[in-house]
Design an enzyme around this catalytic site. Structure first.
Site, PDB file in Angstrom:
ATOM      1  N   GLU A   9      49.774   6.777 -16.040  1.00  0.00           N
ATOM      2  CA  GLU A   9      49.139   8.013 -16.368  1.00  0.00           C
ATOM      3  C   GLU A   9      49.173   8.635 -17.689  1.00  0.00           C
ATOM      4  O   GLU A   9      49.067   9.511 -18.375  1.00  0.00           O
ATOM      5  CB  GLU A   9      48.307   8.494 -15.840  1.00  0.00           C
ATOM      6  N   TYR A  41      42.932   7.228  -4.740  1.00  0.00           N
ATOM      7  CA  TYR A  41      43.649   6.966  -6.145  1.00  0.00           C
ATOM      8  C   TYR A  41      42.249   6.481  -6.299  1.00  0.00           C
ATOM      9  O   TYR A  41      41.385   5.284  -6.522  1.00  0.00           O
ATOM     10  CB  TYR A  41      44.518   6.885  -6.813  1.00  0.00           C
ATOM     11  N   PHE A  42      41.079   7.008  -7.328  1.00  0.00           N
ATOM     12  CA  PHE A  42      39.277   6.916  -7.905  1.00  0.00           C
ATOM     13  C   PHE A  42      40.110   6.619  -9.528  1.00  0.00           C
ATOM     14  O   PHE A  42      40.049   6.795  -9.711  1.00  0.00           O
ATOM     15  CB  PHE A  42      38.686   7.969  -8.064  1.00  0.00           C
ATOM     16  N   TYR A  63      38.922   4.514 -13.170  1.00  0.00           N
ATOM     17  CA  TYR A  63      37.514   4.222 -13.855  1.00  0.00           C
ATOM     18  C   TYR A  63      37.656   3.380 -15.381  1.00  0.00           C
ATOM     19  O   TYR A  63      36.577   3.466 -16.428  1.00  0.00           O
ATOM     20  CB  TYR A  63      36.790   5.326 -14.306  1.00  0.00           C
ATOM     21  N   TYR A  67      41.107  -3.731 -24.291  1.00  0.00           N
ATOM     22  CA  TYR A  67      40.677  -2.490 -22.899  1.00  0.00           C
ATOM     23  C   TYR A  67      39.369  -2.482 -21.948  1.00  0.00           C
ATOM     24  O   TYR A  67      39.516  -2.091 -21.436  1.00  0.00           O
ATOM     25  CB  TYR A  67      41.037  -0.872 -24.242  1.00  0.00           C
ATOM     26  N   SER A  81      40.744   1.038 -17.166  1.00  0.00           N
ATOM     27  CA  SER A  81      42.094  -0.167 -17.196  1.00  0.00           C
ATOM     28  C   SER A  81      42.347  -0.808 -15.610  1.00  0.00           C
ATOM     29  O   SER A  81      42.444  -1.593 -15.282  1.00  0.00           O
ATOM     30  CB  SER A  81      42.539  -0.538 -17.915  1.00  0.00           C
TER      31      SER A  81
END
Length: 174
Positions: A82, A7-8, A10, A134, A12
């Site tokens: 997500e 998993y990428f 970018y 965030y 949090s």
């Protein structure tokens, strides 16, 4: 069949403390970048009280992040985090290039609705700005995983929305 997936992250989930909340099997494998995408902020997040991160196809741009390896038992928890079930983000596959020259095929999440026009981060209108918490969570993760200095400098150019109220986060990220 592999029992894990890559998993990428970018946003949090650059921060180890954040990803481990719902995905305890996550192991940091490497840092890397995806080509021809830019980091942007678009959809308002009730949890974070500001715009949330997304990736938008953009030639000659890169987004740096972390490659996590997770057990497949966390696929549903990651999708839920997500907002896949609510059509907030959708999963897709990208090739991540690592500083060591490897190319890793990873799952990544992109908002279902993305900005149509490019606005430089320093010119973001208030509704495109992330909240201070965030943005600081993203910066903390970028620093703790030693993303490139130039990319961290770029992240620091992103203005926040100045939100000072309570967050729907049940722990301290910072």
């Amino acid at each position: 069949m592999a029992n894990t997936f890559l998993y990428f992250a970018y946003g949090s989930n650059l921060c180890a403390k954040r990803i481990h909340l719902c995905n305890p099997t996550a192991i940091m494998k490497d840092i890397g970048y995806i080509k021809n995408f830019r980091l942007d902020f678009y959809r308002y997040s009730k949890r974070w009280h500001g715009a949330s991160a997304t990736i938008v196809e953009t030639e000659h741009s890169v987004v740096w992040g972390i490659v996590w390896e997770l057990d497949k038992c966390n696929l549903a928890t990651l999708d839920c985090q997500e907002g896949v079930q609510d059509n907030i983000y959708h999963a897709m596959s990208v090739n991540v290039e690592t500083p060591g020259g490897r190319t890793l095929n990873c799952r990544v999440y992109q908002q279902c609705n993305n900005p149509k026009e490019y606005i430089k981060p320093e010119d973001f209108p208030m509704d495109k700005r992330p909240s201070p918490l965030y943005l600081n969570t993203i910066l903390k993760g970028a620093k703790e995983n030693k993303l490139p200095t130039d990319y961290i400098k770029f992240l620091k150019t992103i203005p926040d929305n100045g939100y000072e109220g309570d967050y729907d986060i049940s722990f301290s990220l910072l």
